[in-house]
Design a protein around this motif. Structure first.
Motif, PDB file in Angstrom:
ATOM      1  N   PRO A   1      -0.903   3.561 -11.569  1.00 21.61           N
ATOM      2  CA  PRO A   1      -2.219   2.991 -11.236  1.00 21.61           C
ATOM      3  C   PRO A   1      -2.387   2.699  -9.736  1.00 21.61           C
ATOM      4  O   PRO A   1      -3.488   2.831  -9.203  1.00 21.61           O
ATOM      5  N   LEU A   2      -1.290   2.327  -9.067  1.00 21.32           N
ATOM      6  CA  LEU A   2      -1.379   2.048  -7.626  1.00 21.32           C
ATOM      7  C   LEU A   2      -1.588   3.350  -6.845  1.00 21.32           C
ATOM      8  O   LEU A   2      -2.393   3.405  -5.909  1.00 21.32           O
ATOM      9  N   HIS A   3      -0.874   4.399  -7.243  1.00 20.21           N
ATOM     10  CA  HIS A   3      -1.052   5.702  -6.577  1.00 20.21           C
ATOM     11  C   HIS A   3      -2.465   6.250  -6.834  1.00 20.21           C
ATOM     12  O   HIS A   3      -3.068   6.858  -5.948  1.00 20.21           O
ATOM     13  N   THR A   4      -2.954   6.032  -8.045  1.00 19.52           N
ATOM     14  CA  THR A   4      -4.318   6.472  -8.353  1.00 19.52           C
ATOM     15  C   THR A   4      -5.322   5.727  -7.478  1.00 19.52           C
ATOM     16  O   THR A   4      -6.260   6.321  -6.943  1.00 19.52           O
ATOM     17  N   PHE A   5      -5.110   4.422  -7.317  1.00 23.38           N
ATOM     18  CA  PHE A   5      -5.976   3.653  -6.416  1.00 23.38           C
ATOM     19  C   PHE A   5      -5.960   4.251  -5.011  1.00 23.38           C
ATOM     20  O   PHE A   5      -7.010   4.482  -4.402  1.00 23.38           O
ATOM     21  N   LEU A   6      -4.774   4.499  -4.479  1.00 21.90           N
ATOM     22  CA  LEU A   6      -4.666   5.035  -3.107  1.00 21.90           C
ATOM     23  C   LEU A   6      -5.403   6.362  -2.991  1.00 21.90           C
ATOM     24  O   LEU A   6      -6.153   6.596  -2.038  1.00 21.90           O
ATOM     25  N   ALA A   7      -5.180   7.245  -3.981  1.00 28.52           N
ATOM     26  CA  ALA A   7      -5.792   8.574  -3.930  1.00 28.52           C
ATOM     27  C   ALA A   7      -7.318   8.471  -3.987  1.00 28.52           C
ATOM     28  O   ALA A   7      -8.024   9.106  -3.201  1.00 28.52           O
ATOM     29  N   PHE A   8      -7.829   7.654  -4.912  1.00 27.97           N
ATOM     30  CA  PHE A   8      -9.285   7.592  -5.059  1.00 27.97           C
ATOM     31  C   PHE A   8      -9.924   6.820  -3.926  1.00 27.97           C
ATOM     32  O   PHE A   8     -10.948   7.230  -3.386  1.00 27.97           O
ATOM     33  N   PHE A   9      -9.333   5.700  -3.545  1.00 26.71           N
ATOM     34  CA  PHE A   9      -9.985   4.917  -2.497  1.00 26.71           C
ATOM     35  C   PHE A   9      -9.923   5.633  -1.150  1.00 26.71           C
ATOM     36  O   PHE A   9     -10.946   5.791  -0.481  1.00 26.71           O
ATOM     37  N   PHE A  10      -8.741   6.081  -0.777  1.00 26.20           N
ATOM     38  CA  PHE A  10      -8.609   6.635   0.574  1.00 26.20           C
ATOM     39  C   PHE A  10      -9.011   8.113   0.639  1.00 26.20           C
ATOM     40  O   PHE A  10      -9.738   8.520   1.540  1.00 26.20           O
ATOM     41  N   ASP A  11      -8.523   8.916  -0.303  1.00 21.98           N
ATOM     42  CA  ASP A  11      -8.752  10.361  -0.187  1.00 21.98           C
ATOM     43  C   ASP A  11     -10.152  10.765  -0.652  1.00 21.98           C
ATOM     44  O   ASP A  11     -10.740  11.697  -0.125  1.00 21.98           O
ATOM     45  N   ARG A  12     -10.658  10.067  -1.673  1.00 23.52           N
ATOM     46  CA  ARG A  12     -11.966  10.433  -2.223  1.00 23.52           C
ATOM     47  C   ARG A  12     -13.095   9.655  -1.556  1.00 23.52           C
ATOM     48  O   ARG A  12     -14.065  10.220  -1.093  1.00 23.52           O
ATOM     49  N   LEU A  13     -12.939   8.324  -1.587  1.00 18.87           N
ATOM     50  CA  LEU A  13     -14.074   7.490  -1.202  1.00 18.87           C
ATOM     51  C   LEU A  13     -14.241   7.432   0.315  1.00 18.87           C
ATOM     52  O   LEU A  13     -15.339   7.562   0.840  1.00 18.87           O
ATOM     53  N   CYS A  14     -13.137   7.190   0.991  1.00 14.98           N
ATOM     54  CA  CYS A  14     -13.225   7.109   2.450  1.00 14.98           C
ATOM     55  C   CYS A  14     -13.244   8.516   3.050  1.00 14.98           C
ATOM     56  O   CYS A  14     -13.487   8.685   4.235  1.00 14.98           O
TER      57      CYS A  14
ATOM     58  N   CYS B   1      -0.648  -0.575   4.644  1.00 14.67           N
ATOM     59  CA  CYS B   1      -0.511  -1.940   4.134  1.00 14.67           C
ATOM     60  C   CYS B   1      -0.393  -1.920   2.601  1.00 14.67           C
ATOM     61  O   CYS B   1       0.500  -2.548   2.019  1.00 14.67           O
ATOM     62  N   PHE B   2      -1.269  -1.158   1.945  1.00  8.51           N
ATOM     63  CA  PHE B   2      -1.173  -1.044   0.481  1.00  8.51           C
ATOM     64  C   PHE B   2       0.109  -0.319   0.069  1.00  8.51           C
ATOM     65  O   PHE B   2       0.744  -0.665  -0.934  1.00  8.51           O
ATOM     66  N   GLU B   3       0.500   0.678   0.854  1.00 11.06           N
ATOM     67  CA  GLU B   3       1.749   1.404   0.531  1.00 11.06           C
ATOM     68  C   GLU B   3       2.968   0.485   0.625  1.00 11.06           C
ATOM     69  O   GLU B   3       3.929   0.633  -0.139  1.00 11.06           O
ATOM     70  N   PHE B   4       2.908  -0.448   1.555  1.00 10.12           N
ATOM     71  CA  PHE B   4       3.977  -1.455   1.637  1.00 10.12           C
ATOM     72  C   PHE B   4       4.105  -2.189   0.295  1.00 10.12           C
ATOM     73  O   PHE B   4       5.207  -2.402  -0.222  1.00 10.12           O
ATOM     74  N   TYR B   5       2.959  -2.558  -0.296  1.00 11.53           N
ATOM     75  CA  TYR B   5       3.000  -3.267  -1.576  1.00 11.53           C
ATOM     76  C   TYR B   5       3.427  -2.352  -2.724  1.00 11.53           C
ATOM     77  O   TYR B   5       4.058  -2.810  -3.678  1.00 11.53           O
ATOM     78  N   VAL B   6       3.096  -1.085  -2.637  1.00 16.14           N
ATOM     79  CA  VAL B   6       3.587  -0.145  -3.656  1.00 16.14           C
ATOM     80  C   VAL B   6       5.121  -0.142  -3.649  1.00 16.14           C
ATOM     81  O   VAL B   6       5.768  -0.240  -4.705  1.00 16.14           O
ATOM     82  N   ASP B   7       5.720  -0.079  -2.444  1.00 16.85           N
ATOM     83  CA  ASP B   7       7.188  -0.138  -2.338  1.00 16.85           C
ATOM     84  C   ASP B   7       7.718  -1.456  -2.897  1.00 16.85           C
ATOM     85  O   ASP B   7       8.735  -1.492  -3.594  1.00 16.85           O
ATOM     86  N   TYR B   8       7.012  -2.526  -2.565  1.00 19.57           N
ATOM     87  CA  TYR B   8       7.417  -3.861  -3.035  1.00 19.57           C
ATOM     88  C   TYR B   8       7.465  -3.885  -4.569  1.00 19.57           C
ATOM     89  O   TYR B   8       8.451  -4.348  -5.157  1.00 19.57           O
ATOM     90  N   PHE B   9       6.421  -3.388  -5.218  1.00 12.07           N
ATOM     91  CA  PHE B   9       6.390  -3.439  -6.682  1.00 12.07           C
ATOM     92  C   PHE B   9       7.362  -2.445  -7.314  1.00 12.07           C
ATOM     93  O   PHE B   9       7.849  -2.663  -8.416  1.00 12.07           O
ATOM     94  N   GLN B  10       7.653  -1.380  -6.591  1.00 13.04           N
ATOM     95  CA  GLN B  10       8.696  -0.469  -7.079  1.00 13.04           C
ATOM     96  C   GLN B  10      10.043  -1.192  -7.105  1.00 13.04           C
ATOM     97  O   GLN B  10      10.762  -1.135  -8.110  1.00 13.04           O
TER      98      GLN B  10
END
Lengths: 198, 198
Positions: A179-192, A86-95
């Motif tokens: 910043p969006l990729h950093t969010f994805l990496a930290f939230f999903f790969d690190r935190l979750c 869902c967040f990746e969809f928005y990353v594409d949108y903002f790209q």
């Protein structure tokens, strides 16, 4: 235009202008001109600019949540992957849109939360609904063992939504998706933490 | 007032008004009135409103960084604790000020990044400097074994600063410190992981 179509055109063009310029900077006249609607007819549809702005916000939120729901209700994928996509969809949108605009919920929180009790109340309610939907998804992920058992779904969802909004702010400032990729990496790969290959 | 004092008064009152109302919503006349400076003298000090706004931003940033430096350079405490206490200082600040205003760097990123190349360039530079200072602190924390060795200091600092700005947005919307406390708990206790009792 029919009455419903005129109203919809005003909301659609108003959304774009408010995303581009902010609420205070967007005049009723500019909205009417953009929508190709004759002067004076604005107040047939909306009591005042605030009621219009609240309608723009509600419409934006409804479209956003339909989109969120489309991803999060897809039972064919693991819950955490649904959320990430869902967040990746928005990353594409903002790209596609050159890192402009950001999210109307965050933008109006910044611009109007201190100025308008009506906007503040509605923003609080809508962000709460989005957060709650994200929390349901995280709860499902926790129940399936995808995330640590001691991650509280609601607080984690709050951190997720708030950090995403912060990443969008930074994206606007640096005009870069990093910043969006950093969010994805930290939230999903690190935190979750656990791997979520789908 | 002397020339320097007049300029300072304009910047001080301008900062407050822009924090309260936003940049576009704050007129030059309102700033002059708030500062008690006669009409017409604005352009003795600033070429135009944009130059004034950029000076407000720079002054705000300089004060912010002096504050950040005061915490982060305190070698008597472990680096991660210094960083946490810097954010806790701002939590107290926003408690005193009823969760209003937020951070001018985030506010102007939201409001002006799409509208003004000059603001966007300066915001990018200033946020980069703040992020870089946070990264230095996180690198020191990593070198001392306070955080995981595989945490990249710069990307972690970016996530930290962006998530803080997102938490401030949410604080403004809900008029509650909870988003800030959630940021502290997730960033320091979860993400940076190891215990940092000072």
């Amino acid at each position: 235009m029919t009455k419903d179509k005129t109203r919809e055109a005003l909301l659609e063009h108003g959304t774009r202008l408010i995303l581009e310029q902010g609420y205070n900077h967007t005049g009723v006249l500019a909205i009417l001109q953009a929508a190709g609607v004759p002067k004076g007819s604005f107040y047939h549809y909306f009591r005042n600019k605030e009621e219009f702005g609240l309608s723009v916000l509600q419409r934006y939120f409804d479209q956003h949540m339909a989109n969120v729901e489309r991803f999060l209700s897809d039972a064919s994928k693991p819950p955490l992957l649904r959320l990430r996509q869902c967040f990746e969809f928005y990353v594409d949108y903002f790209q596609k849109h050159d890192c402009r605009w950001g999210c109307l919920l965050g933008n109006l929180s910044q611009e109007l939360a201190d100025q308008s009790p009506a906007f503040r109340a509605q923003l609080g309610e809508l962000i709460g609904k989005w957060t709650s939907r994200v929390a349901d998804c995280l709860k499902e992920a926790r129940d399936r063992g995808e995330v640590a058992q001691n991650l509280d779904p609601l607080r984690t969802a709050e951190f997720c939504v708030n950090s995403w909004e912060g990443a969008l702010l930074a994206m606007k400032a640096v005009k870069d998706l990093r910043p969006l990729h950093t969010f994805l990496a930290f939230f999903f790969d690190r935190l979750c933490a656990k791997s979520i290959q789908g």
